[in-house]
Design a protein around this motif. Sequence first.
Motif, PDB file in Angstrom:
ATOM      1  N   GLY A  27      11.508  -1.303   1.939  1.00  0.00           N
ATOM      2  CA  GLY A  27      10.667  -0.799   3.031  1.00  0.00           C
ATOM      3  C   GLY A  27      10.777  -1.658   4.273  1.00  0.00           C
ATOM      4  N   ILE A  28      10.733  -2.985   4.095  1.00  0.00           N
ATOM      5  CA  ILE A  28      10.821  -3.898   5.237  1.00  0.00           C
ATOM      6  C   ILE A  28      12.196  -3.825   5.887  1.00  0.00           C
ATOM      7  N   ALA A  29      13.261  -3.734   5.069  1.00  0.00           N
ATOM      8  CA  ALA A  29      14.617  -3.628   5.615  1.00  0.00           C
ATOM      9  C   ALA A  29      14.776  -2.370   6.461  1.00  0.00           C
ATOM     10  N   LEU A  30      14.203  -1.260   6.010  1.00  0.00           N
ATOM     11  CA  LEU A  30      14.292  -0.014   6.770  1.00  0.00           C
ATOM     12  C   LEU A  30      13.551  -0.133   8.104  1.00  0.00           C
ATOM     13  N   VAL A  31      12.394  -0.795   8.073  1.00  0.00           N
ATOM     14  CA  VAL A  31      11.643  -1.001   9.314  1.00  0.00           C
ATOM     15  C   VAL A  31      12.462  -1.841  10.302  1.00  0.00           C
ATOM     16  N   THR A 313      19.820  12.323  21.920  1.00  0.00           N
ATOM     17  CA  THR A 313      19.529  12.860  20.584  1.00  0.00           C
ATOM     18  C   THR A 313      19.277  11.743  19.583  1.00  0.00           C
ATOM     19  N   ALA A 314      20.159  10.739  19.592  1.00  0.00           N
ATOM     20  CA  ALA A 314      19.992   9.624  18.661  1.00  0.00           C
ATOM     21  C   ALA A 314      18.721   8.843  18.962  1.00  0.00           C
ATOM     22  N   SER A 315      18.390   8.689  20.232  1.00  0.00           N
ATOM     23  CA  SER A 315      17.171   7.972  20.601  1.00  0.00           C
ATOM     24  C   SER A 315      15.934   8.712  20.112  1.00  0.00           C
ATOM     25  N   ASN A 316      15.941  10.030  20.255  1.00  0.00           N
ATOM     26  CA  ASN A 316      14.808  10.817  19.765  1.00  0.00           C
ATOM     27  C   ASN A 316      14.676  10.719  18.248  1.00  0.00           C
ATOM     28  N   LEU A 317      15.832  10.734  17.557  1.00  0.00           N
ATOM     29  CA  LEU A 317      15.794  10.618  16.099  1.00  0.00           C
ATOM     30  C   LEU A 317      15.247   9.255  15.678  1.00  0.00           C
ATOM     31  N   GLY A 322      13.116   8.456  12.534  1.00  0.00           N
ATOM     32  CA  GLY A 322      13.358   7.138  11.941  1.00  0.00           C
ATOM     33  C   GLY A 322      12.087   6.351  11.711  1.00  0.00           C
ATOM     34  N   LYS A 323      11.210   6.320  12.705  1.00  0.00           N
ATOM     35  CA  LYS A 323       9.979   5.545  12.558  1.00  0.00           C
ATOM     36  C   LYS A 323       9.046   6.157  11.532  1.00  0.00           C
ATOM     37  N   TRP A 324       8.936   7.484  11.542  1.00  0.00           N
ATOM     38  CA  TRP A 324       8.082   8.118  10.527  1.00  0.00           C
ATOM     39  C   TRP A 324       8.640   7.903   9.126  1.00  0.00           C
ATOM     40  N   LEU A 325       9.979   7.946   9.002  1.00  0.00           N
ATOM     41  CA  LEU A 325      10.595   7.712   7.695  1.00  0.00           C
ATOM     42  C   LEU A 325      10.337   6.287   7.234  1.00  0.00           C
ATOM     43  N   SER A 326      10.478   5.314   8.141  1.00  0.00           N
ATOM     44  CA  SER A 326      10.244   3.923   7.756  1.00  0.00           C
ATOM     45  C   SER A 326       8.788   3.702   7.367  1.00  0.00           C
ATOM     46  N   ILE A 327       7.868   4.342   8.075  1.00  0.00           N
ATOM     47  CA  ILE A 327       6.448   4.216   7.731  1.00  0.00           C
ATOM     48  C   ILE A 327       6.178   4.807   6.353  1.00  0.00           C
ATOM     49  N   ALA A 328       6.778   5.976   6.083  1.00  0.00           N
ATOM     50  CA  ALA A 328       6.575   6.631   4.786  1.00  0.00           C
ATOM     51  C   ALA A 328       7.106   5.764   3.647  1.00  0.00           C
ATOM     52  N   VAL A 329       8.306   5.209   3.841  1.00  0.00           N
ATOM     53  CA  VAL A 329       8.898   4.366   2.798  1.00  0.00           C
ATOM     54  C   VAL A 329       8.071   3.095   2.621  1.00  0.00           C
ATOM     55  N   LEU A 330       7.571   2.538   3.726  1.00  0.00           N
ATOM     56  CA  LEU A 330       6.779   1.318   3.639  1.00  0.00           C
ATOM     57  C   LEU A 330       5.462   1.559   2.910  1.00  0.00           C
ATOM     58  N   VAL A 331       4.811   2.674   3.217  1.00  0.00           N
ATOM     59  CA  VAL A 331       3.563   3.009   2.522  1.00  0.00           C
ATOM     60  C   VAL A 331       3.824   3.203   1.030  1.00  0.00           C
ATOM     61  N   ALA A 332       4.943   3.904   0.726  1.00  0.00           N
ATOM     62  CA  ALA A 332       5.290   4.106  -0.682  1.00  0.00           C
ATOM     63  C   ALA A 332       5.551   2.777  -1.381  1.00  0.00           C
ATOM     64  N   ALA A 333       6.228   1.847  -0.686  1.00  0.00           N
ATOM     65  CA  ALA A 333       6.505   0.530  -1.274  1.00  0.00           C
ATOM     66  C   ALA A 333       5.209  -0.228  -1.537  1.00  0.00           C
ATOM     67  N   PHE A 334       4.254  -0.151  -0.599  1.00  0.00           N
ATOM     68  CA  PHE A 334       2.971  -0.815  -0.779  1.00  0.00           C
ATOM     69  C   PHE A 334       2.229  -0.238  -1.981  1.00  0.00           C
ATOM     70  N   LEU A 335       2.241   1.090  -2.090  1.00  0.00           N
ATOM     71  CA  LEU A 335       1.534   1.728  -3.205  1.00  0.00           C
ATOM     72  C   LEU A 335       2.174   1.373  -4.541  1.00  0.00           C
TER      73      LEU A 335
END
Length: 480
Positions: A27-31, A313-317, A322-335
């Motif tokens: 999760g931290i690496a993705l962030v 396009t890449a900046s929007n992604l 990208g940020k929502w995905l990293s947040i989701a993975v980080l929350v999952a890692a915490f849980l």
Amino acid sequence: MFGIYLKRELGRRKKAALVIALGLALGIALVITVNSVSAGMNQAQDKVLKSLYGLGTDMTVTKAQTAPKAGSSSGPNFKFDAKSSSKSSQSSDRVMTQGGQALKSSLVDQVSDQKGVDSAVGALSLNVIKVNGSFTQGKAQSSGGSNQGGPGGASGGNPQVQGGGANFNVNNYSVAGVDVADQGLGPLASMKITSGKTFTSAQTNAKVAVVSKSYAKSKKYKVGSTFKISGTKFTVIGIATPNSSESSTDVFVPLKQAQTLGDAKNKVTTIYVKATDSKQISTVKKEIQSNISGTTVTTSSDMASTVSGSLSTASNLATSVGKWLSIAVLVAAFLVAALLTSSAVSRRVREFGTLKALGWPSGKVTRQVVGESMVNGLIGGALGIGLGLAAAYVVTAISPTLTAQIGSTGGSGGGNGFPGGGGPGQQTANTLQIALSAPVSATTIALAVGLAVTGGLIAGAMGGWRASRMRPADALRSVQ
């Protein structure tokens, strides 16, 4: 005692500790990766905007073009002198201001006096259309044959013009009038002199020019070469290369010379503004618009919305997905870390019950669990930082190329503040190639450490709460 027990317990449960640490690490690496790529996108966009604005420019002030009067034509027109020679060369230049309606030079001082403005410089953008070629005069020849109907049967012919025509070349290029007294702000600020020299403060009205490298190459110009604009001869004193991406301006001349060429005495088309504080740009924008009516103030954030292509396009992604995905993975890692810690506590009923029977208070048991989780979190943070740095290094090493297309429509918008942004009704577009990098800042590292501590605290709080509720009797019931 706390440290000894902590080391022994973590050594006994290496696999469980490693699973928790790896979950947090991913999760931290993705962030870190998403934040570094996003920072690289911002740097790439800054390069694009700086190549348009000029280094140090925070905003531009322009004025929209007025609608042409009925019956008038805003397009270029050319007039050639009639000559009797059968083949004669003709050449004519059409010089037009572009990038918006011309402003009085006195407005530059008014903008400089506004609150929050550090400095302001005026520039004049011109578009030159040069038409040169030759006309070839046709020759009248008799068509031959006889006219039997003529008196006495005389023969005659109907003369016809044969041959003749025209062959013309059209050269379209942009010219920027530069305030030679302050070249650190404005269109020439984003250029680097690679051959020759730039203007001196004494050349305010000199017939000299700095040309872009690409334009010099196409015209085979070098330092010392001369060329004419609307009959005025200019000498090339320098050849410049953009500091980043490409430049939309071909020729730079002193502002007074540009005003003479464009028949725009004491006029500018763009005012480049530098704010005293980059965090107060929006406030300065409102100040200028409020006190100087009829002008359009364009900031870098406004210009960013005009950038399209794969960079946008890449900046929007990176910003949204990208940020929502990293947040989701980080929350999952915490849980996952919290659940695994809680599950491990459940399997240590006999251990914690025995410790309480020996006199350990609930607070001490809780601190022990939280301490173990904190160590797992810090290990996960170290692994995550390592993985994130490796991913950022790979992105920078590969340096994928992104395209940025900057387009603006003239007319009412006046080119949206672009230097040389097109004349009335003219649409211009400039495609740039930007190499992507993924810089990792100290702030990102600090964020990763904070996330590691937070993950450990969340897991430790959940496990510690579970451990604090255990009683010595629970340990006796667990004995088979």
